[in-house]
Scaffold this active site. Structure first.
Site, PDB file in Angstrom:
ATOM      1  CE  LYS A  50       0.254   4.870  -6.236  1.00 36.21           C
ATOM      2  NZ  LYS A  50      -0.216   3.524  -5.926  1.00 36.21           N
ATOM      3  CD  GLN A  94       1.620   0.548  -4.491  1.00 32.04           C
ATOM      4  OE1 GLN A  94       1.248   1.695  -4.281  1.00 32.04           O
ATOM      5  NE2 GLN A  94       1.551  -0.008  -5.685  1.00 32.04           N
ATOM      6  CG  ASP A 117      -5.983   2.392  -4.782  1.00 30.40           C
ATOM      7  OD1 ASP A 117      -5.690   3.299  -5.582  1.00 30.40           O
ATOM      8  OD2 ASP A 117      -5.140   1.682  -4.194  1.00 30.40           O
TER       9      ASP A 117
END
Ligand code: NDP
Length: 283
Positions: A50, A94, A117
């Protein structure tokens, strides 16, 4: 024989668009903060990928590494710190997190406007209501694949296998908002093969290798395989690709299908978050 989606290529195409948009910001660099708790090697690879993708598109990224013993309170403090930092436009924690930390509690602590997200309840509500917001990356990637290949969603019969908050449910909502007729299936669904056989669009988000058999696929259907499963160090999807590819109209491989697009949607969400925050700071 289906059109096999080249997720890497498509991803490059969209990343070039993002890069161009970033260049047009006149020297500003939207910033993604990635928080990694513990030392899970797969999570470390995801975060590294990422960050690399950020660099390649002109976005800034910072990484915060916290030890596996981090408590929920400590992680919440870290999130609060990033919420307050005006330089940070997007926050990504994460997953998976250590067992002692409730991921839903963390998702709701992230400011909705930095929630790249798309897991904050406010953004989930916006998606439910079909209002603009930051939506989860993988579901948006699935829609993007069909759109960019001219596969018409409206009026089609879509079957989503999997009902998780991160993948299955948001995909079903996105398809519904695009006027598909949507059936959501899960582990208690009966006669799954019969249901899938009627589908013009099949989204497999289960997490079981080659679970969806090729002969379930309606000829010409779009088959989007979200699953990532490891067999003998090899990655395979939730769909029996070798047979399904003979029947589908469009199909995503694993690896190289939805995966690369998911990261690209994260970059796009970070850019959008930056733009929205800049807009709301204007007098
Ligand atoms: P979850 O484990 O949270 O959800 C799996 C879903 O599949 C559940 O709703 C479950 O049903 C359903 N399911 C399980 N077994 C069956 C079965 N036998 N028949 C029908 N349905 C079944 O997984 P996620 O949604 O988080 O992820 C799904 C897959 O996608 C995983 O392989 C994951 O690695 C991958 N993934 C890929 C991403 C990418 O970028 N390509 C991003 C995110 C995930 P029930 O609710 O009844 O338990």
């Amino acid at each position: 024989m289906a059109t096999v989606i080249d997720g890497k290529n498509l991803s490059e195409e969209i990343r070039a668009e993002i890069r161009k948009e970033v260049e047009e910001l006149g020297g500003a660099h939207p910033c993604l903060a990635a928080v990694l708790v513990g030392d899970d090697p797969a999570s470390a690879v995801y975060v590294r990928n990422k960050r690399r993708a950020c660099e390649a598109t002109g976005l800034e990224s910072i990484q915060i590494n916290l030890p596996a013993e981090t408590t929920q309170t400590e992680l919440l403090q870290q999130v609060a710190h990033l919420n307050q930092d005006p330089k940070v436009n997007g926050i990504l924690v994460q997953l998976p997190l250590p067992r002692s930390i409730d991921p839903a509690r963390i998702a709701s602590a992230i400011l909705p406007e930095k929630d790249v997200d798309g897991l904050h309840p406010l953004n989930a509500g916006r998606l439910l209501a079909n209002e603009p917001g930051l939506y989860p990356c993988t579901p948006v990637a699935c829609i993007e694949i069909m759109d960019r290949h001219g596969f018409q969603i409206e009026g089609k019969r879509a079957v989503v296998i999997g009902r998780s908050e991160i993948v299955g449910k948001p995909i079903a909502l996105l398809l519904l908002h695009r006027n598909a007729t949507v059936t959501i299936c899960h582990s208690r669904t009966q006669q799954l093969p019969e249901i899938v056989r009627e589908a013009d669009i099949v989204i497999a988000a289960i997490g079981q290798p080659r679970f969806v058999k090729g002969d379930w696929i309606k000829p010409g259907a779009a088959v989007i395989d979200v699953g990532i499963n490891r067999i003998d160090k090899k990655l395979v999807g939730d769909v029996d690709f070798d047979v399904a590819v003979e029947r589908a109209g469009l199909i995503t491989p694993v690896p190289g299908g939805v995966g690369p697009l998911t990261i690209t949607m994260l970059l796009r969400n970070t850019l959008r978050a930056f733009k929205q925050q800049s807009e709301s700071r204007k007098p």
